[in-house]
Motif scaffolding. Structure first.
Motif, PDB file in Angstrom:
ATOM      1  N   GLN A  45       1.023  -1.051   0.113  1.00 13.57           N
ATOM      2  CA  GLN A  45       0.066   0.110   0.012  1.00 13.57           C
ATOM      3  C   GLN A  45       0.822   1.176  -0.134  1.00 13.57           C
ATOM      4  N   GLU A  59       3.778   0.116   2.351  1.00 16.01           N
ATOM      5  CA  GLU A  59       3.796  -0.681   3.455  1.00 16.01           C
ATOM      6  C   GLU A  59       3.411  -2.048   2.906  1.00 16.01           C
ATOM      7  N   VAL A  62       1.022  -8.702   4.958  1.00 14.17           N
ATOM      8  CA  VAL A  62       0.863 -10.115   4.212  1.00 14.17           C
ATOM      9  C   VAL A  62      -0.419 -10.760   4.298  1.00 14.17           C
ATOM     10  N   ARG A  63      -0.693 -11.466   3.391  1.00 14.06           N
ATOM     11  CA  ARG A  63      -1.966 -12.282   3.480  1.00 14.06           C
ATOM     12  C   ARG A  63      -1.634 -13.723   2.993  1.00 14.06           C
ATOM     13  N   PRO A  74      -4.606 -11.065   7.477  1.00 23.83           N
ATOM     14  CA  PRO A  74      -3.487 -11.274   8.477  1.00 23.83           C
ATOM     15  C   PRO A  74      -4.342 -11.320   9.727  1.00 23.83           C
ATOM     16  N   VAL A  94       8.450 -12.778   5.797  1.00 22.09           N
ATOM     17  CA  VAL A  94       7.961 -11.443   5.102  1.00 22.09           C
ATOM     18  C   VAL A  94       8.911 -10.180   5.140  1.00 22.09           C
ATOM     19  N   ASN A 118       5.638  -4.928   9.219  1.00 22.54           N
ATOM     20  CA  ASN A 118       5.195  -4.759  10.367  1.00 22.54           C
ATOM     21  C   ASN A 118       6.010  -5.975  11.237  1.00 22.54           C
ATOM     22  N   ASP A 180       3.476   2.107  14.886  1.00 27.19           N
ATOM     23  CA  ASP A 180       2.162   1.623  14.234  1.00 27.19           C
ATOM     24  C   ASP A 180       0.896   2.048  15.248  1.00 27.19           C
ATOM     25  N   ASP A 181      -0.359   2.224  14.563  1.00 25.62           N
ATOM     26  CA  ASP A 181      -1.395   2.240  15.503  1.00 25.62           C
ATOM     27  C   ASP A 181      -1.306   3.207  16.714  1.00 25.62           C
ATOM     28  N   LYS A 204      -5.865   4.468  12.281  1.00 30.75           N
ATOM     29  CA  LYS A 204      -7.200   4.924  11.598  1.00 30.75           C
ATOM     30  C   LYS A 204      -8.227   5.104  12.302  1.00 30.75           C
ATOM     31  N   GLU A 235      -3.025   6.993   9.020  1.00 31.30           N
ATOM     32  CA  GLU A 235      -3.195   5.763   8.395  1.00 31.30           C
ATOM     33  C   GLU A 235      -4.872   5.768   8.200  1.00 31.30           C
ATOM     34  N   GLY A 236      -5.463   4.908   7.245  1.00 29.47           N
ATOM     35  CA  GLY A 236      -6.872   4.967   7.067  1.00 29.47           C
ATOM     36  C   GLY A 236      -7.464   6.122   6.433  1.00 29.47           C
ATOM     37  N   GLU A 238      -9.790   7.973   4.133  1.00 30.06           N
ATOM     38  CA  GLU A 238     -10.811   7.355   2.961  1.00 30.06           C
ATOM     39  C   GLU A 238     -11.200   8.324   1.928  1.00 30.06           C
ATOM     40  N   TYR A 257      -7.094   4.037   1.494  1.00 32.56           N
ATOM     41  CA  TYR A 257      -8.033   3.761   0.674  1.00 32.56           C
ATOM     42  C   TYR A 257      -8.325   4.948  -0.509  1.00 32.56           C
ATOM     43  N   PRO A 262      -4.340  -1.834  -0.228  1.00 31.55           N
ATOM     44  CA  PRO A 262      -3.142  -2.643  -0.445  1.00 31.55           C
ATOM     45  C   PRO A 262      -3.353  -3.590  -1.828  1.00 31.55           C
TER      46      PRO A 262
HETATM   47  P1  C2E Z   1      -1.633  -1.918  10.033  1.00 30.95           P
HETATM   48  O1  C2E Z   1      -0.183  -2.283  10.080  1.00 30.95           O
HETATM   49  O2  C2E Z   1      -2.246  -1.073  11.115  1.00 30.95           O
HETATM   50  O3  C2E Z   1      -2.031  -2.173   8.778  1.00 30.95           O
HETATM   51  C1  C2E Z   1      -2.977  -1.139   8.240  1.00 30.95           C
HETATM   52  C2  C2E Z   1      -4.217  -1.959   7.897  1.00 30.95           C
HETATM   53  O4  C2E Z   1      -5.260  -1.134   7.626  1.00 30.95           O
HETATM   54  C3  C2E Z   1      -4.198  -2.987   6.848  1.00 30.95           C
HETATM   55  O5  C2E Z   1      -4.964  -3.907   6.933  1.00 30.95           O
HETATM   56  C4  C2E Z   1      -4.736  -2.063   5.519  1.00 30.95           C
HETATM   57  O6  C2E Z   1      -5.133  -3.004   4.584  1.00 30.95           O
HETATM   58  C5  C2E Z   1      -5.853  -1.341   6.222  1.00 30.95           C
HETATM   59  N1  C2E Z   1      -6.079  -0.025   5.349  1.00 30.95           N
HETATM   60  C6  C2E Z   1      -5.490   0.536   4.850  1.00 30.95           C
HETATM   61  N2  C2E Z   1      -6.021   1.699   4.390  1.00 30.95           N
HETATM   62  C7  C2E Z   1      -7.213   1.732   5.026  1.00 30.95           C
HETATM   63  C8  C2E Z   1      -8.469   2.770   4.872  1.00 30.95           C
HETATM   64  O7  C2E Z   1      -8.497   3.577   4.080  1.00 30.95           O
HETATM   65  N3  C2E Z   1      -9.652   2.252   5.347  1.00 30.95           N
HETATM   66  C9  C2E Z   1      -9.467   1.118   6.327  1.00 30.95           C
HETATM   67  N4  C2E Z   1     -10.553   0.715   6.865  1.00 30.95           N
HETATM   68  N5  C2E Z   1      -8.387   0.241   6.491  1.00 30.95           N
HETATM   69  C10 C2E Z   1      -7.283   0.608   5.756  1.00 30.95           C
HETATM   70  P2  C2E Z   1      -4.743  -5.685   6.968  1.00 30.95           P
HETATM   71  O8  C2E Z   1      -3.697  -5.680   5.538  1.00 30.95           O
HETATM   72  O9  C2E Z   1      -5.627  -6.401   6.908  1.00 30.95           O
HETATM   73  O10 C2E Z   1      -3.630  -5.887   8.074  1.00 30.95           O
HETATM   74  C11 C2E Z   1      -4.128  -5.517   9.622  1.00 30.95           C
HETATM   75  C12 C2E Z   1      -3.080  -5.769  10.405  1.00 30.95           C
HETATM   76  O11 C2E Z   1      -2.556  -6.908  10.483  1.00 30.95           O
HETATM   77  C13 C2E Z   1      -1.989  -4.682  10.218  1.00 30.95           C
HETATM   78  O12 C2E Z   1      -2.207  -3.520  10.532  1.00 30.95           O
HETATM   79  C14 C2E Z   1      -0.693  -5.281  10.864  1.00 30.95           C
HETATM   80  O13 C2E Z   1      -1.043  -4.974  12.329  1.00 30.95           O
HETATM   81  C15 C2E Z   1      -1.113  -6.854  10.787  1.00 30.95           C
HETATM   82  N6  C2E Z   1      -0.204  -7.151   9.572  1.00 30.95           N
HETATM   83  C16 C2E Z   1      -0.350  -7.306   8.260  1.00 30.95           C
HETATM   84  N7  C2E Z   1       0.951  -7.834   7.772  1.00 30.95           N
HETATM   85  C17 C2E Z   1       1.648  -8.154   8.653  1.00 30.95           C
HETATM   86  C18 C2E Z   1       2.957  -8.794   8.702  1.00 30.95           C
HETATM   87  O14 C2E Z   1       3.614  -9.044   7.792  1.00 30.95           O
HETATM   88  N8  C2E Z   1       3.607  -9.102  10.128  1.00 30.95           N
HETATM   89  C19 C2E Z   1       2.707  -8.802  11.157  1.00 30.95           C
HETATM   90  N9  C2E Z   1       3.273  -8.879  12.472  1.00 30.95           N
HETATM   91  N10 C2E Z   1       1.496  -8.042  11.105  1.00 30.95           N
HETATM   92  C20 C2E Z   1       1.096  -7.929   9.855  1.00 30.95           C
END
Ligand code: C2E
Ligand code: MG
Ligand code: MG
Ligand code: MG
Length: 281
Positions: A45, A59, A62-63, A74, A94, A118, A180-181, A204, A235-236, A238, A257, A262
């Protein structure tokens, strides 16, 4: 009768427990195989610099592309991977693949972008974490200045001294660190001040919050980042309103978005080339 009913309930309970244990074992086995068989995929993304409107980073997210269940997000397997210890090999996979892909894009002549990866708290606290990061950078040939590690406040809540020392070691290598977050954890401002961190990512939930409080918190985090000399990303994002608000309050960069979901590596390449063509980059 009561006794018999009790026994039946007990049996049902035991059956469901062993069913759960069985399911967990199966999931663990499948996830281990997924890592070995390269069923994991990275989506990317883009992040946009609000000063010049250009892409300033990506960023990696992973899926799990499961043959049985399709694309699994994830949040449906990372917490489990943390519980059963598979987060370490998964995290290394990753990291290696994000570095490899970035290096490949640079070699193909695409503009060099920093890639954010991440890092789960458990992964961060494993022995030899810094050593594995260094080994992966050497192996892939990616310049450390193009790597950013995203951690959460929780890494430093328990082992403060150790976390600070580790972060210092990583930043000395030339790697960037982002929190993050931000705003959802339990860390204190005095702790934040001690962490060698380059960027704060506003969670977000504050950006998507339509009440005045959400905007107020986002504004406070921006000015906090300013006073701590840190870069701040929202982040986030939209909507155009959110974008305008963040511009107005001088947030450094955004992700969301509104710019792009992503997307897969090949989709990202097409997306970036189209932007370059249109002179937008
Ligand atoms: P994160 O690191 O805070 O990643 C941002 C999440 O917000 C991502 O969800 C992304 O798809 C989503 N997002 C991006 N833009 C928007 C938007 O405009 N609106 C909304 N509602 N959501 C948005 P995703 O890809 O499902 O990942 C969720 C979480 O999973 C990540 O949050 C991160 O904490 C974790 N994650 C993802 N990949 C990895 C990885 O390789 N390793 C680890 N340890 N954690 C991961
Ligand atoms: Mg992240
Ligand atoms: Mg996160
Ligand atoms: Mg986040």
């Amino acid at each position: 009768r009561a006794k018999e009913q009790g026994r039946n309930q007990m049996e049902a309970y035991q059956t469901s427990m062993s069913h759960k244990a069985h399911e967990r074992l199966k999931l663990e086995r499948n996830l281990r195989k997924a890592i070995e068989r390269e069923e994991l995929v990275l989506y990317y993304q883009p992040q946009i610099d609000l000063i010049n409107g250009r892409v300033c980073g990506i960023e990696a997210l992973v899926r799990w592309n499961s043959p049985e269940q399709g694309m699994i997000p994830p949040q449906q397997f990372i917490p489990f991977a943390e519980e059963c210890g598979l987060i370490v090999p998964l995290g290394n996979w990753v990291l290696r693949n994000a570095c490899l892909q970035s290096k490949r894009w640079q070699e193909e002549g695409l503009p060099a972008l920093q890639v954010a990866v991440n890092i789960s708290t458990l992964q961060f606290h494993q022995n030899h974490f810094a050593g594995s990061v260094q080994a992966i950078l050497e192996e892939t040939g990616l310049d450390p200045k193009y790597l950013c590690l995203e951690i959460t406040e929780s890494v430093a809540v328990q082992n403060q001294e150790q976390a600070i020392a580790l972060l210092e070691r990583l930043t000395t290598l030339g790697i960037s660190i982002a929190i993050d977050d931000f705003g959802t954890g339990y860390s204190s401002l005095s702790l934040l001040n001690k962490l060698p961190v380059h960027q704060i990512k506003i969670d977000k939930s504050f950006i998507g919050d339509k009440s005045p409080q959400g905007a107020q918190i986002a504004k406070s985090i921006i000015s906090l980042s300013r006073s701590l000399n840190m870069n701040v990303l929202a982040e986030g994002v939209e909507t155009q309103e959110q974008y305008n608000f963040l511009m107005e309050h001088q947030c450094d960069s955004i992700q969301g978005y509104l710019i792009s979901h992503p997307i897969s590596a090949s989709e990202f390449e097409i997306w970036l080339r189209a932007r370059i063509q249109s002179g937008e980059h």
